[in-house]
Design an enzyme around this catalytic site. Structure first.
Site, PDB file in Angstrom:
ATOM      1  N   ASP A  24       0.881  -1.172   0.000  1.00  0.00           N
ATOM      2  CA  ASP A  24       0.000   0.000   0.000  1.00  0.00           C
ATOM      3  C   ASP A  24       0.922   1.226   0.000  1.00  0.00           C
ATOM      4  O   ASP A  24       1.679   1.432   0.955  1.00  0.00           O
ATOM      5  CB  ASP A  24      -0.861  -0.059   1.273  1.00  0.00           C
ATOM      6  CG  ASP A  24      -1.770   1.152   1.416  1.00  0.00           C
ATOM      7  OD1 ASP A  24      -1.529   2.183   0.751  1.00  0.00           O
ATOM      8  OD2 ASP A  24      -2.714   1.074   2.219  1.00  0.00           O
ATOM      9  N   ASN A  64       2.385   5.812 -10.037  1.00  0.00           N
ATOM     10  CA  ASN A  64       1.144   5.817 -10.817  1.00  0.00           C
ATOM     11  C   ASN A  64      -0.106   5.580  -9.968  1.00  0.00           C
ATOM     12  O   ASN A  64      -1.188   6.033 -10.326  1.00  0.00           O
ATOM     13  CB  ASN A  64       1.262   4.735 -11.903  1.00  0.00           C
ATOM     14  CG  ASN A  64      -0.078   4.366 -12.496  1.00  0.00           C
ATOM     15  OD1 ASN A  64      -0.632   5.081 -13.317  1.00  0.00           O
ATOM     16  ND2 ASN A  64      -0.641   3.222 -12.059  1.00  0.00           N
ATOM     17  N   TYR A  73      -9.818  14.554  -5.358  1.00  0.00           N
ATOM     18  CA  TYR A  73      -8.953  14.106  -6.456  1.00  0.00           C
ATOM     19  C   TYR A  73      -8.209  15.287  -7.087  1.00  0.00           C
ATOM     20  O   TYR A  73      -6.981  15.268  -7.243  1.00  0.00           O
ATOM     21  CB  TYR A  73      -9.814  13.383  -7.494  1.00  0.00           C
ATOM     22  CG  TYR A  73      -9.053  12.798  -8.664  1.00  0.00           C
ATOM     23  CD1 TYR A  73      -8.435  11.547  -8.561  1.00  0.00           C
ATOM     24  CD2 TYR A  73      -8.965  13.468  -9.876  1.00  0.00           C
ATOM     25  CE1 TYR A  73      -7.749  11.002  -9.637  1.00  0.00           C
ATOM     26  CE2 TYR A  73      -8.283  12.926 -10.955  1.00  0.00           C
ATOM     27  CZ  TYR A  73      -7.681  11.689 -10.840  1.00  0.00           C
ATOM     28  OH  TYR A  73      -7.004  11.153 -11.904  1.00  0.00           O
TER      29      TYR A  73
HETATM   30  P1  NAD Z   1      -6.940   2.059 -12.214  1.00  0.00           P
HETATM   31  O1  NAD Z   1      -7.987   2.078 -11.175  1.00  0.00           O
HETATM   32  O2  NAD Z   1      -6.973   0.984 -13.245  1.00  0.00           O
HETATM   33  O3  NAD Z   1      -5.502   2.050 -11.572  1.00  0.00           O
HETATM   34  C1  NAD Z   1      -5.184   2.537 -10.301  1.00  0.00           C
HETATM   35  C2  NAD Z   1      -4.132   1.643  -9.723  1.00  0.00           C
HETATM   36  O4  NAD Z   1      -3.719   2.141  -8.453  1.00  0.00           O
HETATM   37  C3  NAD Z   1      -4.670   0.228  -9.507  1.00  0.00           C
HETATM   38  O5  NAD Z   1      -3.754  -0.706 -10.021  1.00  0.00           O
HETATM   39  C4  NAD Z   1      -4.782   0.141  -7.992  1.00  0.00           C
HETATM   40  O6  NAD Z   1      -4.595  -1.172  -7.511  1.00  0.00           O
HETATM   41  C5  NAD Z   1      -3.639   1.040  -7.573  1.00  0.00           C
HETATM   42  N1  NAD Z   1      -3.791   1.458  -6.177  1.00  0.00           N
HETATM   43  C6  NAD Z   1      -4.876   2.006  -5.576  1.00  0.00           C
HETATM   44  N2  NAD Z   1      -4.623   2.207  -4.279  1.00  0.00           N
HETATM   45  C7  NAD Z   1      -3.342   1.789  -4.059  1.00  0.00           C
HETATM   46  C8  NAD Z   1      -2.510   1.741  -2.930  1.00  0.00           C
HETATM   47  N3  NAD Z   1      -2.926   2.164  -1.728  1.00  0.00           N
HETATM   48  N4  NAD Z   1      -1.248   1.241  -3.074  1.00  0.00           N
HETATM   49  C9  NAD Z   1      -0.809   0.789  -4.262  1.00  0.00           C
HETATM   50  N5  NAD Z   1      -1.572   0.810  -5.375  1.00  0.00           N
HETATM   51  C10 NAD Z   1      -2.809   1.306  -5.270  1.00  0.00           C
HETATM   52  O7  NAD Z   1      -6.993   3.495 -12.914  1.00  0.00           O
HETATM   53  P2  NAD Z   1      -5.981   4.224 -13.908  1.00  0.00           P
HETATM   54  O8  NAD Z   1      -6.810   5.061 -14.775  1.00  0.00           O
HETATM   55  O9  NAD Z   1      -5.020   3.271 -14.512  1.00  0.00           O
HETATM   56  O10 NAD Z   1      -5.219   5.202 -12.901  1.00  0.00           O
HETATM   57  C11 NAD Z   1      -3.815   5.220 -12.753  1.00  0.00           C
HETATM   58  C12 NAD Z   1      -3.355   6.630 -12.467  1.00  0.00           C
HETATM   59  O11 NAD Z   1      -3.633   7.452 -13.605  1.00  0.00           O
HETATM   60  C13 NAD Z   1      -4.039   7.301 -11.279  1.00  0.00           C
HETATM   61  O12 NAD Z   1      -3.093   8.047 -10.547  1.00  0.00           O
HETATM   62  C14 NAD Z   1      -5.049   8.234 -11.943  1.00  0.00           C
HETATM   63  O13 NAD Z   1      -5.346   9.330 -11.150  1.00  0.00           O
HETATM   64  C15 NAD Z   1      -4.277   8.623 -13.189  1.00  0.00           C
HETATM   65  N6  NAD Z   1      -5.122   9.161 -14.277  1.00  0.00           N
HETATM   66  C16 NAD Z   1      -5.959   8.361 -14.972  1.00  0.00           C
HETATM   67  C17 NAD Z   1      -6.729   8.909 -16.003  1.00  0.00           C
HETATM   68  C18 NAD Z   1      -7.668   8.095 -16.834  1.00  0.00           C
HETATM   69  O14 NAD Z   1      -8.397   8.685 -17.651  1.00  0.00           O
HETATM   70  N7  NAD Z   1      -7.704   6.796 -16.725  1.00  0.00           N
HETATM   71  C19 NAD Z   1      -6.619  10.267 -16.298  1.00  0.00           C
HETATM   72  C20 NAD Z   1      -5.743  11.055 -15.559  1.00  0.00           C
HETATM   73  C21 NAD Z   1      -4.988  10.489 -14.549  1.00  0.00           C
END
Ligand code: NAD
Length: 266
Positions: A64, A91, A164
């Protein structure tokens, strides 16, 4: 020569979405990957299998990112296995949405803990390892690279998502301050700010036809992004091709930050 040959990349939240996309892209460029996950061991195994299917090397570590002992143990395990860490991709991130008046302190705090404190804890361990090891010229001109995952919501306000958006705005200044402080040690720190990328974080939007059309109005380039779009940018930012890029945010958003509402004279 692959662009990240022989380097070790630790990628948080690499069991799904963007983290998984970045892990695959970096592994294809020759990096060995520490696949971090918090809950989905299945997702982490999927990332591992895919990397191994094209002859790449990876390991899985559960941690975590908001807990310091877990983050320290994750870096120790990675260093024991692969010798060092050259690249950190911070990430991991979550959303817990509510209108401002309805948002609980618990949901405010949880998002800050993972999206912001997680960045602090991981970057601190990475920087310590980069400074201990120094530059290894055969691998990279820099002593280490940190990529902070931000969002277009580091500059676009987002009603109904104040926890967020606050964390992503925080990541912007965290990244810049860190880049300023670590530059003398030849450590590069930059951020990626994706627009709307198809992952499970926003699947309720892109799976619904009406919502998808509404979303496309915000994207001048007229397509929703794919994790590969972010993977390619992350590889470039971690490689020596971007060696003179320091303290910058790269927006990978199909033009979402271009104020698309003004296209017809506002
Ligand atoms: P996602 O939900 O698929 O991925 C998030 C990841 O973070 C998951 O693998 C989850 O297990 C992990 N996670 C959550 N809590 C955690 C913790 N306490 N310790 C370790 N890992 C943890 O979503 P995503 O879209 O792939 O998001 C990844 C990143 O990209 C995030 O930071 C999100 O804010 C950012 N983001 C995504 C988008 C989008 O459109 N998808 C846009 C802008 C930014």
């Amino acid at each position: 020569m692959k662009r990240l040959q022989g380097q070790t990349a630790l990628i948080t939240g690499a069991s799904s979405g963007l983290g998984q996309g970045i892990a695959l892209a970096m592994a294809r460029e020759g990096a060995q990957i520490c696949i971090n996950y918090s809950h989905s061991q299945e997702g982490a195994e999927e990332t591992l299998q895919e990397i191994e299917s094209f002859g790449g090397k990876a390991m899985i570590v559960q941690a975590d990112v908001s807990k310091q002992p877990a983050v320290k143990a994750m870096f120790q395990k990675t260093i024991q296995t692969f010798g060092t860490v050259d690249i950190l991709v911070s990430n991991a991130g979550i959303q817990k949405d509510a209108s401002f008046l309805d948002m609980s302190l618990e949901d405010w705090q949880k998002v800050l803990d993972i999206n912001l404190t997680g960045q602090f804890l991981c970057a601190q361990e990475a920087a310590r390892e980069f400074m201990r090891r120094g530059i290894v010229k055969e691998r990279s001109q820099a002593a280490g690279k940190i990529i902070c995952m931000s969002s277009v919501h580091d500059i676009i306000p987002w009603a109904g998502h104040i926890n967020y958006a606050t964390t992503k705005g925080g990541v912007l200044m965290f990244m810049k301050t860190l880049a300023q402080e670590l530059s003398p040690y030849k450590i590069r720190v930059n951020a990626l700010s994706p627009g709307a990328i198809k992952t499970r974080i926003n699947e309720s939007v892109w799976k619904d036809e009406h919502e998808r059309k509404q979303l496309l109005k915000l994207i001048p380039y007229q397509r929703i992004g794919e994790p590969e779009d972010i993977g390619k940018a992350a590889v470039w930012l971690a490689s020596d091709e971007s060696d003179y890029v320091q303290g910058q945010t790269i927006y990978v958003d199909g033009g979402m930050t271009l104020y698309p509402g003004f296209v017809d004279n506002g």
